[in-house]
Write a protein that holds these residues in place. Structure first.
Motif, PDB file in Angstrom:
ATOM      1  N   ALA A  65     -12.490 -39.930   5.333  1.00 19.11           N
ATOM      2  CA  ALA A  65     -12.574 -41.380   5.087  1.00 19.11           C
ATOM      3  C   ALA A  65     -13.544 -41.693   3.962  1.00 19.11           C
ATOM      4  N   ASP A  66     -13.541 -40.887   2.944  1.00 18.59           N
ATOM      5  CA  ASP A  66     -14.435 -41.073   1.816  1.00 18.59           C
ATOM      6  C   ASP A  66     -13.629 -40.933   0.535  1.00 18.59           C
ATOM      7  N   ARG A  67     -14.316 -41.062  -0.573  1.00 14.09           N
ATOM      8  CA  ARG A  67     -13.648 -40.833  -1.851  1.00 14.09           C
ATOM      9  C   ARG A  67     -13.310 -39.359  -2.007  1.00 14.09           C
ATOM     10  N   PRO A  68     -12.322 -39.028  -2.807  1.00 13.70           N
ATOM     11  CA  PRO A  68     -12.001 -37.622  -3.043  1.00 13.70           C
ATOM     12  C   PRO A  68     -13.078 -36.959  -3.894  1.00 13.70           C
ATOM     13  N   TYR A  69     -13.024 -35.663  -3.934  1.00 14.51           N
ATOM     14  CA  TYR A  69     -13.966 -34.880  -4.736  1.00 14.51           C
ATOM     15  C   TYR A  69     -13.185 -34.209  -5.856  1.00 14.51           C
ATOM     16  N   GLY A  70     -13.649 -34.357  -7.083  1.00 14.61           N
ATOM     17  CA  GLY A  70     -12.936 -33.787  -8.223  1.00 14.61           C
ATOM     18  C   GLY A  70     -13.735 -32.734  -8.952  1.00 14.61           C
ATOM     19  N   ARG A  71     -13.030 -31.747  -9.465  1.00 14.14           N
ATOM     20  CA  ARG A  71     -13.647 -30.686 -10.261  1.00 14.14           C
ATOM     21  C   ARG A  71     -12.578 -30.119 -11.189  1.00 14.14           C
ATOM     22  N   THR A  72     -12.964 -29.804 -12.408  1.00 12.59           N
ATOM     23  CA  THR A  72     -12.056 -29.114 -13.317  1.00 12.59           C
ATOM     24  C   THR A  72     -12.369 -27.622 -13.246  1.00 12.59           C
ATOM     25  N   VAL A  73     -11.357 -26.816 -13.000  1.00  7.91           N
ATOM     26  CA  VAL A  73     -11.525 -25.362 -12.850  1.00  7.91           C
ATOM     27  C   VAL A  73     -10.586 -24.661 -13.818  1.00  7.91           C
ATOM     28  N   GLY A  74     -11.140 -23.889 -14.730  1.00  7.20           N
ATOM     29  CA  GLY A  74     -10.305 -23.165 -15.686  1.00  7.20           C
ATOM     30  C   GLY A  74      -9.423 -24.077 -16.515  1.00  7.20           C
ATOM     31  N   GLY A  75      -9.884 -25.299 -16.785  1.00  5.83           N
ATOM     32  CA  GLY A  75      -9.096 -26.258 -17.551  1.00  5.83           C
ATOM     33  C   GLY A  75      -8.104 -27.046 -16.714  1.00  5.83           C
ATOM     34  N   ASP A  84      -8.194 -38.040   8.097  1.00  6.25           N
ATOM     35  CA  ASP A  84      -9.062 -38.655   9.099  1.00  6.25           C
ATOM     36  C   ASP A  84      -9.502 -37.658  10.156  1.00  6.25           C
ATOM     37  N   THR A  85      -8.737 -36.599  10.348  1.00  5.97           N
ATOM     38  CA  THR A  85      -9.092 -35.581  11.344  1.00  5.97           C
ATOM     39  C   THR A  85      -9.933 -34.462  10.742  1.00  5.97           C
ATOM     40  N   GLY A  86     -10.252 -34.555   9.450  1.00  5.69           N
ATOM     41  CA  GLY A  86     -11.074 -33.541   8.806  1.00  5.69           C
ATOM     42  C   GLY A  86     -10.289 -32.455   8.105  1.00  5.69           C
ATOM     43  N   VAL A 107      -9.338 -42.625  -0.658  1.00 11.89           N
ATOM     44  CA  VAL A 107      -8.652 -42.060   0.500  1.00 11.89           C
ATOM     45  C   VAL A 107      -8.532 -43.155   1.548  1.00 11.89           C
ATOM     46  N   VAL A 108      -7.308 -43.459   1.954  1.00  9.72           N
ATOM     47  CA  VAL A 108      -7.045 -44.515   2.929  1.00  9.72           C
ATOM     48  C   VAL A 108      -6.251 -43.921   4.080  1.00  9.72           C
ATOM     49  N   CYS A 109      -6.861 -43.898   5.271  1.00 14.07           N
ATOM     50  CA  CYS A 109      -6.202 -43.336   6.465  1.00 14.07           C
ATOM     51  C   CYS A 109      -5.722 -41.905   6.206  1.00 14.07           C
ATOM     52  N   GLY A 110      -6.521 -41.145   5.489  1.00 17.18           N
ATOM     53  CA  GLY A 110      -6.189 -39.749   5.237  1.00 17.18           C
ATOM     54  C   GLY A 110      -5.270 -39.513   4.068  1.00 17.18           C
ATOM     55  N   THR A 111      -4.784 -40.586   3.425  1.00 17.48           N
ATOM     56  CA  THR A 111      -3.875 -40.469   2.288  1.00 17.48           C
ATOM     57  C   THR A 111      -4.639 -40.767   1.001  1.00 17.48           C
ATOM     58  N   LEU A 112      -4.432 -39.937  -0.013  1.00 20.08           N
ATOM     59  CA  LEU A 112      -5.035 -40.171  -1.316  1.00 20.08           C
ATOM     60  C   LEU A 112      -4.191 -41.208  -2.053  1.00 20.08           C
ATOM     61  N   VAL A 113      -4.788 -42.350  -2.349  1.00 20.79           N
ATOM     62  CA  VAL A 113      -4.053 -43.462  -2.947  1.00 20.79           C
ATOM     63  C   VAL A 113      -4.543 -43.662  -4.379  1.00 20.79           C
ATOM     64  N   CYS A 114      -3.626 -43.507  -5.339  1.00 17.54           N
ATOM     65  CA  CYS A 114      -3.969 -43.661  -6.747  1.00 17.54           C
ATOM     66  C   CYS A 114      -4.420 -45.082  -7.031  1.00 17.54           C
ATOM     67  N   HIS A 115      -5.517 -45.215  -7.762  1.00 22.70           N
ATOM     68  CA  HIS A 115      -6.079 -46.539  -8.032  1.00 22.70           C
ATOM     69  C   HIS A 115      -5.402 -47.241  -9.208  1.00 22.70           C
TER      70      HIS A 115
END
Length: 336
Positions: A65-75, A84-86, A107-115
């Motif tokens: 129930a938080d914002r997603p985490y982003g990282r660029t890996v190898g480009g 919601d269940t972890g 993240v809304v109800c476990g779904t990643l929703v594009c802004h």
């Protein structure tokens, strides 16, 4: 020493160091820190399989129930989030609709929703967007990127052995440098620089055993961690490289035996990028058999910033080491 009844006698965790040589008069280590020896240790580490797994960050940075985490890996842009269940999900960080950066979405109800336009991703394939295998080891989150790694994929990453779950205090520090993963690993496979380059943290360092080959590939070091003034904590530690982008320092004797410091080097840029950048993700898992250590576990939220600050001070210097190594390699002035 033991008291009557066979109980271990209490000993203080700190030792008062005898007056020894200062920085300028300590024994030089450049003869022991042989470039060929370090290069061979690096080559053996580089030849070990990783299964195409890369560390992206700390487990606690990816919360339900938080914002997603982003990282660029190898480009490759990667986005990670929890339901919601972890349950952990990972996939390309580019929205399949019009390319929005999904790391900035919600993240809304476990779904990643594009802004940008509200496209929802639940972790299943959709319109060309396909999830990446992801693994949470309790301290770190790993993502498998087969196109970046180019190896035979494995079901799970090579996770170093750690203290039993719930018995330690862990903290994760991240920094970024202009170098490649091998430069970070080479730094860690050079324990001789400790008391010269980091005199504020290490004294009385000696390498008591070098790697004996592929079957016994560890550096064993006796060293004292400086606490304040002449107060130190002497330990014996072992450095090993279980996979190409990981070096583990494990305390094998002394205060905090079984504690580990894992250094993970994650490439941020592509293989052929002329300005490479690498993330150092260092996980410290401290433990102790002292009865009072339960207090430290209870105070973990307070201790973690202090642990990260200590790691940051060391990596301020060690990234300069790694960046210098890359700069010399990139101009042909250093082998590798």
């Amino acid at each position: 020493m033991k008291e009557r009844g066979g109980r271990a006698r209490w000993t203080p965790p700190l030792r008062r160091r005898r007056r020894g040589p200062d920085w300028a008069t300590q024994t030089p280590t450049w003869r022991e820190a042989r470039p060929a020896l370090i290069s061979k240790a690096l080559a053996r580490a580089s030849a070990r399989p990783s299964g195409n797994w890369f560390v992206v960050g700390a487990s606690r940075n990816v919360r339900a129930a938080d914002r997603p985490y982003g990282r660029t890996v190898g480009g490759v842009e990667v986005v990670v989030w929890r339901s919601d269940t972890g349950e952990l999900h990972a996939g390309p960080g580019v929205c399949p609709h019009l390319g929005a950066p999904l790391r900035d979405s919600r993240v809304v109800c476990g779904t990643l929703v594009c802004h940008w336009h509200g496209l929802g991703l639940n972790g299943s394939p959709f319109a060309g967007w396909r999830p990446f295998p992801v693994h949470d080891d309790g301290v770190l989150v790993w993502v498998r990127l087969d196109e970046v790694g180019g190896e035979e994929p494995t079901e799970r990453p090579v996770v170093p052995e750690r203290p039993a779950a719930g018995s330690g205090v862990d903290a994760v520090y991240t920094a970024v440098g202009r170098c490649e993963p091998q430069d970070v690993v080479a730094n860690r496979l050079d324990p001789w620089h400790g008391s010269w380059f980091h005199p504020y943290s290490f004294v009385d360092l000696s390498v008591v055993r070098e790697p004996q080959g592929d079957e016994d590939d560890a550096f064993v070091v006796d060293v004292s961690f400086r606490v304040a003034g002449r107060l130190v904590v002497p330990v014996r530690a072992e450095f090993t490289a279980p996979e190409p982008r990981t070096v583990v320092m494990r305390i094998t004797d002394g205060e905090g035996a079984a504690s580990v410091v894992e250094t993970h080097a994650t490439p941020l840029t592509g293989r052929d990028d002329t300005h490479p950048r690498t993330a150092v993700v260092e996980a410290v898992v401290a433990t102790s058999d002292r009865r009072g250590f339960a207090v430290a576990r209870a105070a973990a939220p307070v201790l973690r910033p202090l642990m990260r600050r200590t790691a940051g001070r060391l990596w301020r210097d060690d990234l300069a080491y790694a960046e210098r190594r890359w700069a010399l390699r990139s101009t042909g002035r250093f082998p590798g």
